[in-house]
Design a protein around this motif. Structure first.
Motif: not given
Length: 285
Positions: A66-69, A229-233
């Protein structure tokens, strides 16, 4: 002979166009799927398993997080499911019910537009068009001003490259960006994603062709500009992963570790090996 050749080319092109037009989409909105905007783009994945239609073996098995930011790194060996996970997050393939939640709602209960409009996506091989630099960057926001376009280019560290071209932002680039280097194409695609100003950004190995120093600059900009915000790399570069808030480490379609850089250095043998190898290569160069 010339007419026969032209006819064959036309028939081949027509078959390709017909195949594209007659193809059925993999994803369709449910009749009850609302088009309302998602106010809180929290992303939760619950025991997600996925198998490509052409495959007999699952590509992802029981993935949960789970990811919020924050900036989230996704790492793992080739074929571990990193790109597959990204494609599922941006709703390019169907997922089972109650496995992926966006804004605390099952993505299957939301329209594709509702989810995709909240996510910026940059792939390893971005698609650019035979148009000007400014038009390519503003593709997702046709109403963007030149100031906004230039700011997005600065954030993606491509502004200096663009102004060195003969016509600057009015320079035409070839189809799929053939006149640009791989790193330039990726940074133009990143600028295109940034100008849309969406709460979630997914970089599916979208910085693989840039050098480590440019990568560091871009990550610093993302951290300051996309705060909250959320950043996936997706990346296997230790220097980049060490600057993320959290790392999801995949192996053979499973999530084997979930923690920060120091945690993975202590707990995961593959991450330790990757770290030692990259640090050794850096010393030798």
């Amino acid at each position: 002979g010339w007419v026969a050749n032209l006819l064959q080319r036309g028939l081949t092109a027509m078959r390709r166009v017909h195949s594209l037009i007659s193809s059925e989409p993999l994803l369709l909105d449910r009749p009850s799927s609302p088009h309302a905007a998602v106010l809180q783009p929290t992303i939760s994945v619950n025991q997600l398993s996925f198998t490509y239609p052409s495959s007999s073996q699952p590509d992802l098995e029981n993935i949960s997080f789970s990811v919020t930011s924050g900036i989230i790194g996704i790492a793992g060996r080739t074929g571990s499911g990193k790109s597959t996970l990204c494609k599922l997050l941006v709703r390019l393939y169907p997922v089972p019910d109650n496995t992926v939640f966006f804004g605390e709602r099952d993505v299957n209960d939301l329209s594709l537009v509702s989810v995709r409009s909240q996510i910026g996506y940059v792939s390893q091989e971005p698609v650019l068009f035979s148009d000007t630099m400014s038009a390519n960057i503003a593709f997702g926001r046709e109403d963007a001003s030149i100031e906004e376009i230039e700011q997005a280019a600065r954030d993606a560290d491509i502004h200096k490259d663009i102004i060195e071209f003969p016509s600057g932002y009015n320079t035409f680039i070839g189809e799929r960006g053939v006149t640009l280097s791989g790193g330039q194409r990726q940074r133009v695609a990143l600028a295109r994603a940034l100008i849309c100003n969406r709460p979630v950004l997914v970089l599916d190995d979208g910085l693989s062709a840039v050098d480590t120093e440019t990568e560091r600059k871009i990550l610093e900009v993302l951290r300051s500009r996309l705060k909250g915000r959320t950043v996936f790399i997706v990346s296997n570069r230790i220097k980049l992963l060490s600057m993320t808030d959290r790392i999801l480490l995949l192996n053979q379609g499973r999530l084997v570790n979930d923690g920060d850089h120091n945690t993975l250095l202590e707990e995961n043998e593959f991450y330790q090996t990757m770290y030692k190898k990259q640090m050794q290569n850096e010393k030798e160069t």
